[in-house]
Design an enzyme around this catalytic site. Structure first.
Site, PDB file in Angstrom:
ATOM      1  NE  ARG A 112      -3.689   0.242   2.718  1.00  0.00           N
ATOM      2  CZ  ARG A 112      -4.656   0.576   1.976  1.00  0.00           C
ATOM      3  NH1 ARG A 112      -5.146   0.102   1.008  1.00  0.00           N
ATOM      4  NH2 ARG A 112      -5.144   1.909   2.097  1.00  0.00           N
ATOM      5  CG  ASP A 212      12.242   8.648  -1.788  1.00  0.00           C
ATOM      6  OD1 ASP A 212      12.130   9.157  -0.703  1.00  0.00           O
ATOM      7  OD2 ASP A 212      11.647   8.995  -2.961  1.00  0.00           O
ATOM      8  CG  LEU A 213      16.014   9.187   4.310  1.00  0.00           C
ATOM      9  CD1 LEU A 213      15.993   7.908   5.099  1.00  0.00           C
ATOM     10  CD2 LEU A 213      17.240  10.028   4.524  1.00  0.00           C
ATOM     11  CG  HIS A 214      10.061  12.114   1.570  1.00  0.00           C
ATOM     12  ND1 HIS A 214       9.359  12.650   2.817  1.00  0.00           N
ATOM     13  CD2 HIS A 214       8.785  12.084   1.012  1.00  0.00           C
ATOM     14  CE1 HIS A 214       8.340  13.004   2.654  1.00  0.00           C
ATOM     15  NE2 HIS A 214       7.805  12.721   1.533  1.00  0.00           N
ATOM     16  CG  HIS A 218       4.856   8.322   4.963  1.00  0.00           C
ATOM     17  ND1 HIS A 218       4.003   9.306   5.529  1.00  0.00           N
ATOM     18  CD2 HIS A 218       4.180   7.692   3.902  1.00  0.00           C
ATOM     19  CE1 HIS A 218       2.996   8.702   5.277  1.00  0.00           C
ATOM     20  NE2 HIS A 218       2.771   7.922   4.594  1.00  0.00           N
ATOM     21  NE  ARG A 223       2.164  -0.024   7.029  1.00  0.00           N
ATOM     22  CZ  ARG A 223       0.892  -0.350   6.933  1.00  0.00           C
ATOM     23  NH1 ARG A 223       0.330  -0.686   8.048  1.00  0.00           N
ATOM     24  NH2 ARG A 223       0.139  -0.233   5.851  1.00  0.00           N
TER      25      ARG A 223
END
Length: 301
Positions: A112, A212-214, A218, A223
């Protein structure tokens, strides 16, 4: 066993042949490369590749040459400023590629998060291994009475034993039928792409996941949260340890401003101000729903 002796030998061979490079490397992440870290009963997470480091985040923010023009102390301050004010683009300049082995039902939750590149093991082409996630007894729980998508108290006694036996027996029976259907001994054998539909959601799959790190942060914010489902949370927690060794300044800022922080609605802020002013605020006069009030109590208690 998450890895076979042959796979362990392959990883050892890869780690024994380092390559010289001019790109930025991180000692902590180099130590993790290729290693498989066990998760659940048969799963794992391992780093295949990474790009960038804390300095790359600052370099992108300043659009500077080389590895940056400021001191390490200023780099940490800049990263904390970027995280605090939700400036996401510089964090997108770092990327991580993972090899993950996980139950199918966890993969369906994971996918998701659509801001990643994924390539999954193909059950149309290959035969899935006979490996299923069977929860530890302490992780068998009843439905939560306050959260429709969560679990409550642990099952006990005969009920727990019966559920565990069902999970094991149903998994084994489904795989036996799968193997029988695809077999070409004395029969044509059903196509793998059709036979796989009989397999349960707790069978293990594998994929390469590059993000990517961003967007990774998130994912981890949601999680690795205490309210996330246990079976995906343990993967997120294993990934948190990797990220902490990869971009320590960014991860510390993430812990302070995302993972360990709370978000309050305008009504919550108003209630908090009223409380600080000495007013008695109750569920009846707070202006929030029962669930919001309960969440607010969880924040301030």
């Amino acid at each position: 066993m998450p890895l076979s002796p042959e796979q362990e030998a392959e990883i050892a061979e890869l780690r024994s042949a380092p390559q010289q490079t001019l790109r930025a490397t991180v000692p902590g992440m180099e130590a993790h490369l290729y290693k498989a870290y066990p998760v659940l009963d048969h799963g794992f997470v391992r780093v295949i590749d990474y790009m960038g480091d804390d300095a790359a985040i600052c370099q992108a923010a300043r659009v500077s040459y080389g590895r940056g023009t400021k001191s390490v102390q200023n780099d940490e301050g800049l990263i904390r400023y970027l995280m605090r004010h939700w400036h996401s683009t510089p964090f997108e300049m770092c990327e991580l590629k993972l090899h993950v082995k996980l139950p199918v039902f966890v993969a369906r939750q994971w996918i998701r998060h659509r801001t990643a590149n994924v390539n999954e093991y193909s059950a149309r082409y290959s035969i899935l291994d006979r490996e299923f996630y069977i929860p530890a007894p302490e992780n068998l729980a009843a439905q939560s009475v306050i959260n429709n998508q969560g679990r409550g108290e642990a099952l006990t006694g005969e009920e727990a034993a019966r559920v565990l036996e069902y999970l094991k027996a149903d998994s084994a029976r489904a795989y036996d039928h799968y193997a029988e259907m695809i077999s070409d001994e004395g029969q044509q054998g059903l196509a793998r792409e059709l036979a796989r539909m009989n397999l349960p959601a707790n069978i293990y799959t594998q994929w390469y996941w590059k993000v990517d790190l961003h967007n990774l942060l998130h994912f981890l914010r949601l999680r690795a949260d205490a309210h996330a489902q246990y079976e995906i949370r343990v993967y997120a927690e294993a990934m948190c340890k990797l990220v902490a060794d990869w971009v320590p300044f960014a991860y510390k800022a993430f812990e302070d401003y995302r993972l360990g922080a709370v978000t309050m609605s305008a009504q919550m802020v108003d209630c908090l101000k009223r409380m600080l002013a000495g007013e008695e605020v109750t569920e009846e006069n707070c202006g929030m729903s029962k669930r919001e009030w309960r969440e607010f109590q969880g924040v301030i208690s």
